[in-house]
Design a protein around this motif. Structure first.
Motif, short mmCIF file in Angstrom:
data_model
loop_
_atom_site.label_atom_id
_atom_site.label_comp_id
_atom_site.label_asym_id
_atom_site.label_seq_id
_atom_site.Cartn_x
_atom_site.Cartn_y
_atom_site.Cartn_z
N PHE A 19 0.56 -1.36 0.01
CA PHE A 19 -0.19 0.32 -0.08
C PHE A 19 1.16 1.30 0.00
O PHE A 19 -0.52 2.27 -0.24
N GLY A 20 1.86 1.04 0.06
CA GLY A 20 2.68 2.47 0.19
C GLY A 20 3.65 2.59 -0.93
O GLY A 20 4.07 3.52 -1.28
N GLU A 107 -10.17 -8.25 -2.24
CA GLU A 107 -8.76 -7.95 -1.71
C GLU A 107 -8.35 -7.62 -2.86
O GLU A 107 -7.05 -6.67 -2.79
N ILE A 108 -9.17 -7.34 -4.52
CA ILE A 108 -7.86 -7.11 -5.53
C ILE A 108 -8.24 -5.49 -5.64
O ILE A 108 -7.67 -4.71 -6.27
N VAL A 109 -9.39 -5.01 -4.67
CA VAL A 109 -9.10 -3.49 -5.09
C VAL A 109 -8.92 -3.43 -4.08
O VAL A 109 -8.42 -3.49 -2.44
N GLU A 110 -7.53 -1.59 -4.40
CA GLU A 110 -7.41 -1.39 -3.17
C GLU A 110 -7.72 -0.03 -2.88
O GLU A 110 -7.86 -0.01 -1.92
N LYS A 111 -8.53 0.91 -4.22
CA LYS A 111 -9.39 1.40 -3.47
C LYS A 111 -10.42 1.76 -4.87
O LYS A 111 -10.60 1.53 -5.80
N TYR A 121 -10.09 -0.92 0.91
CA TYR A 121 -10.11 -2.46 1.60
C TYR A 121 -8.93 -2.53 2.18
O TYR A 121 -7.75 -2.46 1.65
N LEU A 122 -9.27 -2.65 3.63
CA LEU A 122 -7.95 -3.00 4.94
C LEU A 122 -8.06 -3.87 5.83
O LEU A 122 -9.18 -4.14 6.55
N LYS A 132 -11.20 -8.10 7.67
CA LYS A 132 -10.99 -7.39 6.58
C LYS A 132 -12.32 -6.43 5.73
O LYS A 132 -13.34 -7.51 6.27
N GLY A 133 -12.40 -5.71 5.12
CA GLY A 133 -13.63 -5.54 4.95
C GLY A 133 -13.11 -3.82 3.88
O GLY A 133 -12.03 -3.21 4.36
N PHE A 134 -14.49 -2.85 3.95
CA PHE A 134 -14.37 -1.86 3.31
C PHE A 134 -14.41 -0.86 4.01
O PHE A 134 -15.60 -0.76 5.17
#
Length: 233
Positions: A19-20, A107-111, A121-122, A132-134
Motif C-alpha cells: 500500500f506504500g 482483496e484485489i481492490v486497493e480503493k 479495503y483494509l 478485512k472490509g471496506f
C-alpha cells in the motif's frame, strides 16, 4: 433481495504489492477492459434475504453511480456502475448485460471511488480478531482515519395485543471510526483514551493537542483534526 455472488478472477498476479507504493502510476483501462480482463463463473445464489416487503436499504446509495476501481495490480478501471452494499460489506457493479454482480475477491481492490466517496479495503481489528472490509476514507497520511457504516437486518415482528406487525427492515447503525498507522491494521476508536493510545510514539503531544484545542474525540471532525496534527509532526 437475491444477492448473486459470481466468482471474479483477475488474470494478473497479486504478489509484490504494497500500500506504500502510492507514487507508482496506474495503467488506466476502460470499462470494457474491466470485463475482458476478468472471467465470470456463476456461483451459488445467496437466498438469505429478499427485498420484497423489506423497508430500508442495505446500500450506502441504492442507485448505481459511475465509479473507478484501483486494483492492487496498479490498474485503474474507469466508468464502472458501482454501489456499496453495507450489509454484505462488498462492492456491487453492473456488467454489460445489466446483471448485478458482486466482487467475490474484494482483496484485489486497493480503493474504489464512487462520485465523492473513496472506499478502501483494509485489515482491521474487531473483538481481538483481524478481519478485512471496506471503509470510507476521511483522512489519509502516515496516520489515517476511516469511517465504517453498519446495517442491521431486523426480522418481521408478529402482531401483539397492543401493537401492529412490523415488516422486516434494514436499520442503519451509527458509524464506527477507525485509526490506522501506516500499513498496520485499523483500530476502532470509541474513547479519548483509545484515541491517544493509537499514537504510541506521540501520546503526550496528542493528549496536549486534544486538551488545548478542546477536540471532540467522538466526532469525525475531531478525529480528522487529530490525525492531521499527528501527520504534521
Amino acid at each position: 433481495m437475491k444477492n448473486y455472488f459470481f466468482t471474479l478472477i483477475f488474470i494478473l498476479a497479486l504478489a509484490g504489492f504494497s500500500f506504500g507504493q502510492a507514487s507508482l502510476n496506474y495503467e488506466i483501462q476502460e470499462t470494457i477492459d474491466f470485463y475482458k480482463a476478468n472471467k465470470f463463473i456463476s456461483g451459488e445464489t445467496k437466498n438469505v434475504l429478499t427485498e420484497n416487503n423489506i423497508t430500508g436499504s442495505p446500500y450506502l446509495n441504492k442507485d448505481f453511480e459511475t465509479g473507478t476501481i484501483f486494483t492492487v495490480q496498479r490498474r485503474q478501471y474507469v466508468g464502472i456502475p458501482l454501489r456499496y452494499n453495507i450489509y454484505n460489506d462488498n462492492l456491487e457493479f453492473k456488467n454489460p448485460a445489466d446483471e448485478i454482480q458482486a466482487l467475490a475477491t474484494p482483496e484485489i481492490v486497493e480503493k474504489a471511488v464512487i462520485v465523492n466517496t473513496q472506499l478502501i479495503y483494509l485489515p482491521y481489528l474487531q473483538a481481538n480478531k483481524t478481519k478485512k472490509g471496506f471503509f470510507i476514507v476521511l483522512e489519509e497520511g502516515k496516520a489515517s482515519v476511516y469511517s465504517k457504516p453498519g446495517i442491521l437486518f431486523k426480522e418481521r415482528t408478529e402482531p401483539g395485543a397492543y401493537k401492529e406487525p412490523e415488516p422486516p427492515k434494514f436499520v442503519r447503525k451509527s458509524e464506527e471510526y477507525y485509526i490506522r498507522i501506516g500499513n498496520e491494521q485499523a483500530i476502532l476508536i470509541k474513547s479519548k483514551k483509545e484515541l491517544i493510545a493509537a499514537f504510541p510514539d506521540n501520546q503526550d503531544k496528542i493528549e496536549n493537542f486534544i486538551s488545548k484545542n478542546k477536540i471532540k474525540t467522538n466526532k469525525p471532525e475531531g478525529l480528522k483534526e487529530v490525525v492531521i496534527y499527528y501527520n504534521s509532526l
